[in-house]
Design an enzyme around this catalytic site. Structure first.
Site, mmCIF file in Angstrom:
data_model
loop_
_atom_site.group_PDB
_atom_site.id
_atom_site.type_symbol
_atom_site.label_atom_id
_atom_site.label_comp_id
_atom_site.label_asym_id
_atom_site.label_seq_id
_atom_site.Cartn_x
_atom_site.Cartn_y
_atom_site.Cartn_z
ATOM 1 N N HIS A 171 -51.537 -63.180 51.984
ATOM 2 C CA HIS A 171 -52.141 -63.808 53.168
ATOM 3 C C HIS A 171 -51.045 -64.470 53.984
ATOM 4 O O HIS A 171 -50.137 -65.093 53.433
ATOM 5 C CB HIS A 171 -53.173 -64.850 52.720
ATOM 6 C CG HIS A 171 -53.718 -65.681 53.836
ATOM 7 N ND1 HIS A 171 -53.374 -67.001 54.030
ATOM 8 C CD2 HIS A 171 -54.599 -65.375 54.827
ATOM 9 C CE1 HIS A 171 -54.031 -67.475 55.082
ATOM 10 N NE2 HIS A 171 -54.771 -66.509 55.579
ATOM 11 N N ASN A 172 -51.125 -64.323 55.318
ATOM 12 C CA ASN A 172 -50.116 -64.916 56.204
ATOM 13 C C ASN A 172 -48.705 -64.672 55.667
ATOM 14 O O ASN A 172 -47.915 -65.610 55.475
ATOM 15 C CB ASN A 172 -50.356 -66.419 56.373
ATOM 16 C CG ASN A 172 -51.557 -66.712 57.269
ATOM 17 O OD1 ASN A 172 -52.133 -65.803 57.877
ATOM 18 N ND2 ASN A 172 -51.941 -67.959 57.366
ATOM 19 N N ASP A 203 -50.063 -61.429 61.824
ATOM 20 C CA ASP A 203 -50.791 -62.051 62.932
ATOM 21 C C ASP A 203 -50.031 -61.764 64.226
ATOM 22 O O ASP A 203 -48.905 -62.249 64.404
ATOM 23 C CB ASP A 203 -50.892 -63.562 62.729
ATOM 24 C CG ASP A 203 -51.931 -63.929 61.684
ATOM 25 O OD1 ASP A 203 -52.382 -63.016 60.970
ATOM 26 O OD2 ASP A 203 -52.282 -65.120 61.581
ATOM 27 N N HIS A 216 -48.427 -68.001 63.358
ATOM 28 C CA HIS A 216 -49.766 -68.532 63.115
ATOM 29 C C HIS A 216 -50.248 -69.170 64.403
ATOM 30 O O HIS A 216 -49.899 -70.304 64.717
ATOM 31 C CB HIS A 216 -49.713 -69.548 61.969
ATOM 32 C CG HIS A 216 -51.013 -69.680 61.250
ATOM 33 N ND1 HIS A 216 -51.463 -70.872 60.743
ATOM 34 C CD2 HIS A 216 -51.965 -68.771 60.938
ATOM 35 C CE1 HIS A 216 -52.639 -70.687 60.148
ATOM 36 N NE2 HIS A 216 -52.955 -69.419 60.258
#
Length: 637
Positions: A171-172, A203, A216
């Site tokens: 994640h991320n 992202d 982010h």
């Protein structure tokens, strides 16, 4: 015989009569004895006589050697099978392998192989015998580790559809610290890929000069170029594993920069990028990891169907844009774009907002959002089309085999508790990705086990944050050669399964017995100036709720060199196929507080039986050699 052997190796080093600590360490290396410097230094100082300026004699070296290498626990086992307590003949070794190590097919050939490999004394080797020195080296080898050696390679069937596997997921991935102020860094991608991660998150936002950026969004995290991210992925994608990589795009870009993204994906990844179906016939199911070896898949929203994409193959999509309508929840932690933590605000502003804010009349009120998609990017989505999850019934009736869901941890946890069997049936049909809730501003992680219990394939974690959750992840994906794909148990792959992790009374349990015998050269306490610690061992099972349990040994005071527990623990495991077992070594600093010293986590069904060593790892996943725990394992159904 052993005396002659060791003197033949070391006596030339004592030409001047005595040696210092540095030469002692080199001699131990020459004898192939692993050691921790802190422990050897302590034993050396204790052995060296006063007034000799830190040097030792031959006999004192032999004392140090016996202290460091000749473990009483292993010697006791050796003597049980050696009639004269000096030598194991081939027949004795075969008996040990069969009775204790559960090698039921052990024969003279196997015994001879072990003698040839581990016996250092030529006199014993020539007689096809094993001395205690050879037995010690065998017991300290990888062949006697807890983890099954056959699981170090890819042994599972890799020809099932993608949805039938647990897939190592991040994640991320671009973040290497917190979610608000931390830096974005390419290292996040290379590091995750080198750990076997097979699903990366990117992202994407509009950047200057028509260059998409990764960060982010709406936070103060730093930015990196989308192009450089794809460059790193191209370089490292298949270093640790040959199996497919999924790029999970959280796409906030304008159509123009989406086209730029599509161009970078195609030009940089080239043949590695999956741009169409596999084979000539239109599929009715997902392809297997084996069929998708060395391929990169794009997960993103998609305009239209896969059938339409196949029909349009070869047509120019440049400049073509389609608009999608999406229902967006106002305040639920559900799938789609994740809720992001806001940067910190002043206490005064928080109070003012709290006065103005009133509870919404309907938390599930929906609004419609229009999303523009560049067809060039949309048509790169083949088998991983992102669709919003509404409920299990709608997915069962309308969701296509190539469509997958992302569900936030809060909603997923509620579904797993309230509708366990339905969730399992859903993941038996469709790939499901779980991601951390947006309020985890420090990049903390949730417990992934509760989502593996219901068969979720992509349980995404913040790889940059060490701790229990990432240790469970590393333990899960230790299996199957560390390739990042683990075949789910059959009861998690059957769309008509009756399995419910919250009610497993019908499952035949497994009985597990673990005798923690001792530790060897354990990490000293951070509070000790020497080599001391007050160690204890915790054994914890992670699995379905009924299997969650923790037990621990007593504390051994001021002994990190060779603490001995000899304590036996018994566990009843109802669903061993999904269970992980974690051994944690701790240092008791107060009655109510323990410091972490090391840990080891692995799938329960990857454990060998018999006398076994386990290595220990730090919070940062560094192996703490030569520190080990020694135990006896037995289990049966």
């Amino acid at each position: 015989m052993e005396t002659r052997w060791i003197l033949s190796i070391i006596q030339d080093e004592f030409g001047s009569g005595r040696i210092n600590l540095d030469r002692t360490a080199k001699l131990l290396l020459k004898l192939c004895i692993p050691f921790d410097v802190a422990h050897v230094e302590y034993v050396f100082k204790k052995t060296a006589r006063e007034g000799k300026r830190g040097t030792i004699s031959v006999e004192e070296f032999r004392t140090i050697y016996r202290t460091v290498a000749h473990r009483t626990d292993v010697h006791e086992i050796f003597c049980c099978y050696s009639p004269n307590r000096k030598i194991l003949e081939a027949a004795n070794l075969i008996e040990f392998l069969r009775k204790e190590q559960c090698e039921m097919d052990a024969d003279e050939t196997r015994a001879s192989q072990l003698i040839a490999k581990y016996e250092p004394i030529e006199e014993a080797k020539n007689k096809n015998e094993m001395s205690f020195e050879g037995f010690l080296r065998y017991m300290n080898s990888y062949e006697c580790e807890l983890y099954r050696k056959e699981h170090r390679r890819i042994y599972q069937n890799m020809n099932y559809p993608l949805r039938d596997y647990f897939i190592s997921s991040s994640h991320n991935t671009y973040l290497i610290s917190d979610q608000l102020l931390g830096p974005s860094n390419l290292w996040g991608y290379s590091s995750a890929l080198m750990k076997g991660c097979r699903c990366l998150e990117i992202d994407c936002w509009d950047g200057g000069n028509n260059e998409p950026i990764v960060y982010h969004g709406h936070t103060l995290t730093s930015k990196i170029l989308f192009k450089t991210v794809i460059d790193v992925i191209e370089k490292y994608a298949f270093v640790a594993s040959d199996y497919p990589v999924v790029l999970s795009l959280e796409n906030h870009c304008s159509p123009k920069q989406q086209e730029k993204m599509a161009d970078y994906l195609e030009t940089i990844l080239g043949e590695k990028l999956l741009t169409t179906i596999v084979g000539d016939m239109f599929p009715t199911d997902l392809p297997s990891p084996e069929l998708l070896k060395f391929k990169v898949l794009v997960k993103n929203k998609k305009a239209g169907t896969l059938e339409r994409t196949v029909q349009r193959r070869g047509l120019d999509s440049h400049g073509a844009i389609e608009e999608l309508e999406e229902e967006v929840g106002q305040s639920e932690d559900d799938d789609g774009e994740e809720i992001r933590p806001e940067p910190p605000k002043s206490p005064l502003l928080k109070r003012k907002n709290a006065i103005k804010r009133s509870p919404p009349p309907n938390r599930k009120k929906l609004k419609i959002k229009k999303v523009k998609l560049a067809m060039e990017l949309s048509e790169l989505v083949i088998f991983t089309k992102a669709v919003k999850f509404k409920n299990f019934e709608q997915s069962r009736e309308k969701q296509k085999f190539y469509e997958m869901n992302s569900i936030g941890e809060v909603k997923a946890r509620k579904l797993a508790k309230q509708s366990g069997n339905e969730f399992v049936r859903h993941t038996a049909r469709f790939i499901t990705r779980i991601y951390p809730k947006g309020t985890r501003a420090t990049s903390s992680n949730y417990n992934p086990q509760e989502f593996w219990n219901v068969g979720c394939q992509m349980v995404a974690l913040n790889f940059q944050t060490p701790g229990l959750q990432m240790e469970l992840h590393a333990g899960r994906f230790l299996d199957n050669g560390g390739c990042g794909y683990i075949l789910k148990p059959e009861f998690l792959r059957d769309p008509n399964t009756t399995f419910n992790p919250n009610n497993v009374t019908d499952c035949p349990p497994l009985t597990l017995s673990i005798r923690i015998i001792c530790g060897y050269q354990l990490p000293p306490s951070q509070h000790s100036k020497g080599n001391k610690a007050d160690p204890l061992v915790q054994i914890e099972l992670f699995g379905v709720p009924e299997d969650q349990i923790k037990q621990q040994t007593c504390v051994i005071k001021r002994n990190a060199m060779c603490p001995r527990w000899n304590e036996t623990f018994t566990f009843t495991v109802h669903v061993p196929e999904v269970a992980l077992i974690r051994f944690t070594l701790k240092d008791q600093v107060m009655l109510a507080a323990n410091d972490f010293l090391g840990q080891y986590t692995l799938p329960l069904m990857c454990m060998n039986k018999g006398y076994r060593h386990i290595p220990l790892y730090s919070r940062e996943s560094e192996r703490l050699d030569p520190a080990t725990l020694f135990m006896y394992i037995w289990y049966y159904k």
